[in-house]
Design an enzyme around this catalytic site. Sequence first.
Site, mmCIF file in Angstrom:
data_model
loop_
_atom_site.group_PDB
_atom_site.id
_atom_site.type_symbol
_atom_site.label_atom_id
_atom_site.label_comp_id
_atom_site.label_asym_id
_atom_site.label_seq_id
_atom_site.Cartn_x
_atom_site.Cartn_y
_atom_site.Cartn_z
ATOM 1 N N GLU A 59 7.047 5.395 6.015
ATOM 2 C CA GLU A 59 7.391 5.642 4.828
ATOM 3 C C GLU A 59 8.307 6.185 4.864
ATOM 4 O O GLU A 59 9.186 5.519 3.842
ATOM 5 C CB GLU A 59 5.694 6.463 4.776
ATOM 6 C CG GLU A 59 4.564 5.966 4.141
ATOM 7 C CD GLU A 59 3.778 5.819 5.739
ATOM 8 O OE1 GLU A 59 4.391 6.145 6.481
ATOM 9 O OE2 GLU A 59 2.528 5.399 5.835
ATOM 10 N N HIS A 128 -6.141 11.667 2.164
ATOM 11 C CA HIS A 128 -6.163 10.462 1.258
ATOM 12 C C HIS A 128 -6.840 10.800 0.215
ATOM 13 O O HIS A 128 -7.524 10.081 -1.062
ATOM 14 C CB HIS A 128 -7.352 9.401 2.237
ATOM 15 C CG HIS A 128 -6.594 8.759 3.037
ATOM 16 N ND1 HIS A 128 -6.335 9.656 4.351
ATOM 17 C CD2 HIS A 128 -5.988 7.619 4.021
ATOM 18 C CE1 HIS A 128 -6.082 8.944 5.501
ATOM 19 N NE2 HIS A 128 -5.589 7.799 5.106
#
Lengths: 323, 339
Positions: A59, A128
Amino acid sequence: MRELAYYEAKFEALDEIMAADQRVHLINGTFLSLSPHRHVFQNLAKKYGDRMMSPPISELGFCGLATGAAMAGLRPIVDLSTGSFIYEAWPQVANEAANAYSMSGGQTRVPVVFHLFHGLRGGGAAQHSGSPQAMLWNCPGLEIAIPSSPRDVKGLLKTAVASDNPTIFVDHVRLLDLRGEVPENDKPIPFGVADIKRAGSDVTLIATSHTVQVCLKAAEKLAKEGIEVEVVDPRTLVPFDLATILSSVEKTRRVVIADETHQSCGVAAEIAARIAETGFDKLKTRIRRVSTLDVPVPYSPPLEAHIGPSESRIIDAVRASVA
Amino acid sequence: MLPKLPRDNLLELCRRMFVIRHFEESLVPLHDKGVFGGHYHLYIGQEATGVPAISCLRSDDYLFTTHRNHGHLLARGAEPKRLLAEILGRADGLNKGKGGSFHSVAPTLGFLHSSGVVAGIIPLSTGTAYASKALKNGRLTVCLFGDGSLEEGAAPEAFNLASLNKLPVLFLCENNGKYGAGRAVAAGQSSSMAAYPLTDLPKAYKIPAQLIDGIDAGLVHATVSEAVEKIRRGEGPQFIEAQTVRWPGSETNWPSVPHPTDSSLAWDVSGVQEKAREWYRSCDPLLVFARELVEANQATKDDLASMERQVKTEIAAAVEFAVASPYPKPEEAERNFFA
């Protein structure tokens, strides 16, 4: 009027954006998270595969790549998929992309879009289910768009890609199957224009993202009790349309803010502060917040349901404000 | 050795090294007198890396640099007076005073962004390279960073992205701690980096990597020229580590000049304080280059002295310009952070 599912409207936008501008590249992901509608991304990949990149699980690396590519003339849209994953890319988003334009004395433009799915998704647990938009709102230099309907996702995505600034596009998986009106050839929705999703005269209920839909359902129930709620959706946090909110508050004199970011320094906290600072004299009662409780998101379904801005918590807060 | 270039080019390289040296030395008294307050990092001792390396580029190539950017900008031809005004936080600065020493940029010269986070630019450099490849414009990106940058995770992530996608980027690592006198003073280089030699790291990602002497302008020029050719041929990223010896003036927290540079030092360092003498005698790339020019009959000592006098005059004028430049209006702080 034509009706589309939210995911269809979003992909219609992506298709139109990519057809219209060769500079747009898609970096990572499918923009659908784990939704079953994979075929729509495959259709897009068939048409624009040469402008898509499937990077390694880096990322930090690929958000930097997209930011650099934006500096050099492309208009990348990065899919971080799960919103919490943007924490892995924090240095590139918050410290490079957000600062580049200002730091260069207005010379370097960074037209990159960071797309992510935030919030409580059902079993996402603590890593998440993040809603990083509040932290990002604390980071000047980023625009933040946060749609809540099929029409808004299409119109806001077009404006995000057209923007010369780095933009965080905050999506929610629980919206993907929502159906709603989306006119053919609809215009892009300008940033900084709030939308009154439901008119009402008794309480101003401000909400973002999926929580707007929860509020609309709550408003229908409250209407049966004779409480008319006005649901206001800012649609973008940066820029922020305080004027529309204040004119609603002028009418209702009562404010409830419902939002999925955590309560402390959250989106609701900032909106409450702005209303209190500039519209305190309009208020008949204290501002009430319905935010996600300040705990790491627990996995077990009843625990997750307990901490979020649920319909019942919203209804309770509205009732309390008119009591 | 000298780069294999015509005499005029060699003299221009020498002039730019003088510009960097005297620019950097002029900052120290300005800071010590309180004319500017922020922290700053000097490029002294690395001139023979940046100047010949940057001379190998096309005018439309991209460059990224870090907090130690002054030398790179000047090597590429940035105006000393506007760079100095930026460091002093003035309205005439390259970034209108919004960036300062750490973040000076010059987009017309290919510098889009300079990051004070040591590895921040490494992923960004893969981005401009990705854009150049997508737009098929033949523009190359050079990413200039120090050895400490490799300690951040952004570096290996970016190496992986660059290698997998065969991106047109040159990673030029300037290791100014040849004898381990860098961050960890008096300690070995490997005290902060398990991947040692540093070229092991890019090599793990299948990026061709070589280690060279960054004091040797000729070697830097030849190595960078060759790497740039390979990248332009589509062979993907390249990595070069150029080693230099840390300037003794940066051994303290705030830079101090052990001895003001003068080209005559190339032949006589007896006047330099003992602690710094060896550096000026054998490790100062500018003085090495000056000696080589004279030995190869490309210039006389007088030519160099006259060139240096002109540079000193130019830097003195730059200081005068920057000090006289107004500060931005305070309200500007609230403006122009969105395009």
